[in-house]
Design an enzyme around this catalytic site. Structure first.
Site, PDB file in Angstrom:
ATOM      1  N   GLY A 191       0.763  -1.246   0.000  1.00 31.51           N
ATOM      2  CA  GLY A 191       0.000   0.000   0.000  1.00 31.51           C
ATOM      3  C   GLY A 191       0.791   1.292   0.000  1.00 31.51           C
ATOM      4  O   GLY A 191       0.221   2.358   0.224  1.00 31.51           O
ATOM      5  N   ASP A 240       1.655  -1.465 -10.497  1.00 30.12           N
ATOM      6  CA  ASP A 240       3.013  -1.843 -10.075  1.00 30.12           C
ATOM      7  C   ASP A 240       3.072  -3.361  -9.912  1.00 30.12           C
ATOM      8  O   ASP A 240       3.881  -3.895  -9.177  1.00 30.12           O
ATOM      9  CB  ASP A 240       3.303  -1.138  -8.742  1.00 30.12           C
ATOM     10  CG  ASP A 240       4.768  -1.203  -8.341  1.00 30.12           C
ATOM     11  OD1 ASP A 240       5.623  -1.282  -9.240  1.00 30.12           O
ATOM     12  OD2 ASP A 240       5.048  -1.174  -7.128  1.00 30.12           O
ATOM     13  N   LYS A 283       4.005  -1.236 -14.800  1.00 30.45           N
ATOM     14  CA  LYS A 283       5.338  -1.859 -14.676  1.00 30.45           C
ATOM     15  C   LYS A 283       5.418  -3.080 -15.597  1.00 30.45           C
ATOM     16  O   LYS A 283       4.462  -3.825 -15.738  1.00 30.45           O
ATOM     17  CB  LYS A 283       5.573  -2.298 -13.234  1.00 30.45           C
ATOM     18  CG  LYS A 283       6.900  -3.031 -13.061  1.00 30.45           C
ATOM     19  CD  LYS A 283       7.388  -2.987 -11.653  1.00 30.45           C
ATOM     20  CE  LYS A 283       6.759  -4.037 -10.771  1.00 30.45           C
ATOM     21  NZ  LYS A 283       7.189  -3.870  -9.384  1.00 30.45           N
TER      22      LYS A 283
HETATM   23  C1  LIG Z   1       5.653  -4.800  -6.140  1.00 21.35           C
HETATM   24  S1  LIG Z   1       4.162  -5.206  -5.338  1.00 21.35           S
HETATM   25  C2  LIG Z   1       3.293  -3.686  -5.344  1.00 21.35           C
HETATM   26  C3  LIG Z   1       3.796  -2.694  -4.332  1.00 21.35           C
HETATM   27  C4  LIG Z   1       2.884  -1.494  -4.194  1.00 21.35           C
HETATM   28  N1  LIG Z   1       2.975  -0.618  -5.348  1.00 21.35           N
HETATM   29  C5  LIG Z   1       3.250  -0.679  -2.978  1.00 21.35           C
HETATM   30  O1  LIG Z   1       3.832   0.377  -3.158  1.00 21.35           O
HETATM   31  O2  LIG Z   1       2.950  -1.094  -1.870  1.00 21.35           O
HETATM   32  C6  LIG Z   1       3.333  -6.133  -6.568  1.00 21.35           C
HETATM   33  C7  LIG Z   1       1.974  -6.646  -6.152  1.00 21.35           C
HETATM   34  O3  LIG Z   1       1.325  -7.236  -7.281  1.00 21.35           O
HETATM   35  C8  LIG Z   1       0.398  -8.170  -6.747  1.00 21.35           C
HETATM   36  N2  LIG Z   1      -0.119  -9.052  -7.806  1.00 21.35           N
HETATM   37  C9  LIG Z   1       0.600  -9.949  -8.549  1.00 21.35           C
HETATM   38  N3  LIG Z   1      -0.232 -10.572  -9.415  1.00 21.35           N
HETATM   39  C10 LIG Z   1      -1.468 -10.051  -9.219  1.00 21.35           C
HETATM   40  C11 LIG Z   1      -2.756 -10.292  -9.813  1.00 21.35           C
HETATM   41  N4  LIG Z   1      -2.911 -11.191 -10.794  1.00 21.35           N
HETATM   42  N5  LIG Z   1      -3.834  -9.578  -9.372  1.00 21.35           N
HETATM   43  C12 LIG Z   1      -3.674  -8.671  -8.365  1.00 21.35           C
HETATM   44  N6  LIG Z   1      -2.483  -8.390  -7.776  1.00 21.35           N
HETATM   45  C13 LIG Z   1      -1.403  -9.078  -8.189  1.00 21.35           C
HETATM   46  C14 LIG Z   1       1.199  -8.900  -5.687  1.00 21.35           C
HETATM   47  O4  LIG Z   1       0.357  -9.538  -4.766  1.00 21.35           O
HETATM   48  C15 LIG Z   1       2.006  -7.732  -5.061  1.00 21.35           C
HETATM   49  O5  LIG Z   1       1.397  -7.264  -3.894  1.00 21.35           O
END
Ligand SMILES: C[S@@+](CC[C@H](N)C(=O)[O-])C[C@H]1O[C@@H](n2cnc3c(N)ncnc32)[C@H](O)[C@@H]1O
Length: 208
Positions: free
Chosen positions: A61, A123, A163
């Protein structure tokens, strides 16, 4: 993916206690990734008071924390992730959802009364397997799903930041963007520059 030759990608070691993580902890942000959004915001003027923002792959978050402070109490933020997100502010709503579920995000937003978002952020990162081509292909799939949501939900002229990992499918992916979006740009940010194939693509929806 048939007939592909797989290369095992051994990423440089991740150091969770690097200067960005330390700074995030000190400044009360949930993740170091917040500094990526700050840089993108500085360079592209993404966030403004009162905006409606959709954040895909939003856990834990930190982007929502920063975006909420930029749009202020008159703005509205909607975060989606496979993982639950702890409460952030009254104008931030979060949903546990796979963003590749057909119509899931769009339907949820419409139920919330959102039709014209100002900004869509993604992201999202796939769980990496170490197989470079497979991870990159999955990243393209998630970026493509994010852009489909953005196309559906953004108002004319609205921006989207996604991203993606550079690799075999990247040029085709980026070439395809030019058909649907205005001014697609590839952006490397300082926080990831030295240890990752990740880049952000910034696009704008056309006026019509
Ligand atoms: C790098 S983190 C994001 C960090 C966020 N921008 C922050 O600042 O806190 C990437 C996120 O993508 C989510 N994610 C990956 N595949 C996903 C999907 N198919 N649907 C929803 N979320 C997904 C992961 O659970 C993870 O929490």
């Amino acid at each position: 993916m048939e007939g592909r030759c797989y290369h095992i990608h051994v990423p440089k070691p991740y150091t969770p206690n690097d200067k960005w993580s330390q700074r995030a902890a000190k400044e009360g942000y949930r993740a170091r990734s917040v500094y990526k959004l700050m840089e993108l915001n500085e360079r592209f003027g993404l966030l403004k008071t009162g905006m409606t923002v959709v954040d895909l792959g939003a856990a834990p978050g930190s982007w929502l924390q920063f975006a909420a402070s930029e749009v202020g109490p008159t703005g509205a933020l909607y975060g989606f992730d496979l993982t639950p997100i702890e409460a952030i502010a009254d104008n931030v709503k979060t949903f546990v959802m796979d963003i590749t579920d057909t119509y899931g995000v769009g339907e949820t937003l419409r139920k919330e009364g959102v039709r014209d978002a100002d900004l869509v952020l993604s992201d999202i990162a796939p769980n990496t397997s170490g197989v470079k081509d497979l991870d990159q292909w999955r990243s393209v799939e998630l970026a493509t799903a994010s852009l489909a949501i953005a196309k559906d939900m953004l108002k004319p002229n609205g921006k989207c930041v996604v991203k993606i990992f550079r690799g075999a499918d990247f040029d085709e992916f980026f070439g395809g963007l030019k058909l649907d979006w205005q001014e697609p740009k590839i952006v490397e940010v300082e926080v990831t520059r030295d240890r990752s194939r990740e880049v952000y693509v910034v696009v704008r929806k056309s006026m019509v």
